[in-house]
Structure formats: C-alpha cells, structure tokens
Design a protein around this motif. Structure first.
Motif, short mmCIF file in Angstrom:
data_model
loop_
_atom_site.label_atom_id
_atom_site.label_comp_id
_atom_site.label_asym_id
_atom_site.label_seq_id
_atom_site.Cartn_x
_atom_site.Cartn_y
_atom_site.Cartn_z
N ASN A 10 24.95 18.75 58.74
CA ASN A 10 25.40 19.81 59.64
C ASN A 10 24.69 19.72 60.99
O ASN A 10 25.30 19.94 62.04
N LEU A 11 23.39 19.39 60.97
CA LEU A 11 22.64 19.22 62.21
C LEU A 11 23.22 18.06 63.01
O LEU A 11 23.43 18.18 64.23
N ARG A 12 23.50 16.97 62.33
CA ARG A 12 24.12 15.82 63.02
C ARG A 12 25.45 16.22 63.68
O ARG A 12 25.71 15.89 64.83
N GLY A 13 26.28 16.91 62.92
CA GLY A 13 27.57 17.35 63.45
C GLY A 13 27.41 18.29 64.64
O GLY A 13 28.13 18.18 65.64
N ALA A 14 26.46 19.21 64.54
CA ALA A 14 26.22 20.14 65.64
C ALA A 14 25.76 19.41 66.89
O ALA A 14 26.18 19.73 68.01
N LEU A 15 24.89 18.41 66.71
CA LEU A 15 24.40 17.65 67.87
C LEU A 15 25.50 16.79 68.48
O LEU A 15 25.61 16.70 69.71
N GLU A 16 26.33 16.18 67.63
CA GLU A 16 27.47 15.40 68.15
C GLU A 16 28.37 16.30 69.00
O GLU A 16 28.79 15.93 70.08
N TRP A 17 28.67 17.49 68.47
CA TRP A 17 29.51 18.42 69.21
C TRP A 17 28.81 18.88 70.49
O TRP A 17 29.42 18.88 71.57
N ALA A 18 27.54 19.30 70.39
CA ALA A 18 26.83 19.86 71.54
C ALA A 18 26.76 18.88 72.70
O ALA A 18 26.89 19.28 73.87
N PHE A 19 26.55 17.61 72.41
CA PHE A 19 26.44 16.60 73.47
C PHE A 19 27.79 15.95 73.79
O PHE A 19 27.86 15.05 74.62
N GLY A 20 28.85 16.40 73.13
CA GLY A 20 30.19 15.87 73.39
C GLY A 20 30.84 16.56 74.58
O GLY A 20 30.27 17.49 75.18
#
Length: 192
Positions: A10-20
């Motif tokens: 979930n952290l990985r997904g949140a970071l991918e989204w946040a920096f996308g």
C-alpha cells in the motif's frame, strides 16, 4: 513492523500515485520522510534509496523544513553508500534545519553522521569535534542506540588520536548502553 509490514505494498502504491502525474507531491514527500523505519527494518534499503532520491528531487521552497530535514537525514548515511562524500554536506544541512526546529536529538543524530563521515586522517579533528557536539545533544535523552553509536564513534576518534585509554573507556560506555538496551553489539564491538 508486525503492524505495518503487510502494508508495504500500500505504501508503494501511495508513493507511485503521489509522485505520478495526478498525485500529491507534498503527501509523497511526507510519506517518504516518515517511512524510513519500515524500509530499514524490512531490509529494503535499495528501494528506500529510490524513494528518497525521488523525494529529494521534488523538494521545493514550500516543503516544510521538518520534511526536508528528515529526507536529508535519511539520505545521509542510511540510504547512500557508507563512504558517499555527500553524506557530510547533507547531514550538516539537516542538522541546521533540526537546530532551527528546536529538535536537539535529531540534530545530534545527524551530527553523529557528519562526524563519522569526517573520521578520516585529514579531517579527524573536525570529525571528533562534531561527534562531541552530537554526544552533548543526544546524552540528555538517555539510553538510546544513537547514544551508543555516538560513544562508539568517539572511541574510534580517540583511537585515531592515539589515546587508547580514553578509546577503551568510551568503547566500554557504548557497550554498557547496548547492554542496557538489551541489544547484542556487533562482533567488532565485542572484540575491540
């Protein structure tokens, strides 16, 4: 770790989204700044390095100083290679931010990194000066791993200076702190 390990994806997904492209960079910076222990405890240092590097590229004038300080402090020593020359500069920058924020423990923690980076033949005096300042800042917070590491680094500085008696004393103090914490010291600490 037991509580959050299952959420690393979930952290990985949140970071991918946040920096996308449609993300929230400020949220991503905050997540990276506060997720160090999770990455570290899970042994995901290379992935953590990737996220810290991505976050540092996104720091701007509106980034809160505490987030910048956290990112710089994780970058200095924990995320980079141990002998990376940028460790010193980033640790000093983080220390200045923590000083302004009134966070002496964190200032001492990054000064420990800066001092350790300077424990070289041509800068050992500067390294020891920084380590003594770090020690003065972290000592009031009691028995911590940071205090133990600081005492151990000071022992190395005194050893480099040829003061074997003080080096042994400081090393003994570091071992006592590790014992008080219930930690098993590294093998090199046992035999030093």
């Amino acid at each position: 770790i037991a509580r959050y390990e299952a959420d690393v994806d979930n952290l990985r997904g949140a970071l991918e989204w946040a920096f996308g492209p449609d993300g929230d960079v400020a949220l991503g910076l905050d997540l990276v700044a506060h997720s160090h222990v999770l990455w570290s405890e899970l042994g995901l240092i290379l992935e953590h390095r990737r996220w810290v590097n991505a976050a540092l590229e996104k720091i701007g004038k509106t980034t809160p100083p505490d987030v910048t300080a956290r990112l710089l402090s994780w970058q200095a020593g924990d995320v980079r290679e141990l002998d990376d020359p940028a460790d010193y500069d980033e640790a000093i920058r983080a220390a200045g931010l923590y000083r302004k924020l009134g966070e002496p423990f964190h200032e001492g923690r990054v000064l420990l990194r800066a001092g350790t980076a300077r424990l070289l033949p041509d800068s050992a005096d500067e390294g020891e000066r920084l380590l003594r300042k770090a020690h003065a800042l972290v000592r009031p917070f009691g028995t911590t791993k940071t205090l133990a590491r600081c005492l151990s680094a000071l022992a190395s500085a005194r050893l480099f200076a040829g003061d074997l008696a003080e080096a042994r004393s400081l090393h003994g103090q570091a071992l006592d702190v590790y014992r008080d914490l219930g930690e098993v010291p590294d093998e090199h600490l046992k035999s030093a």
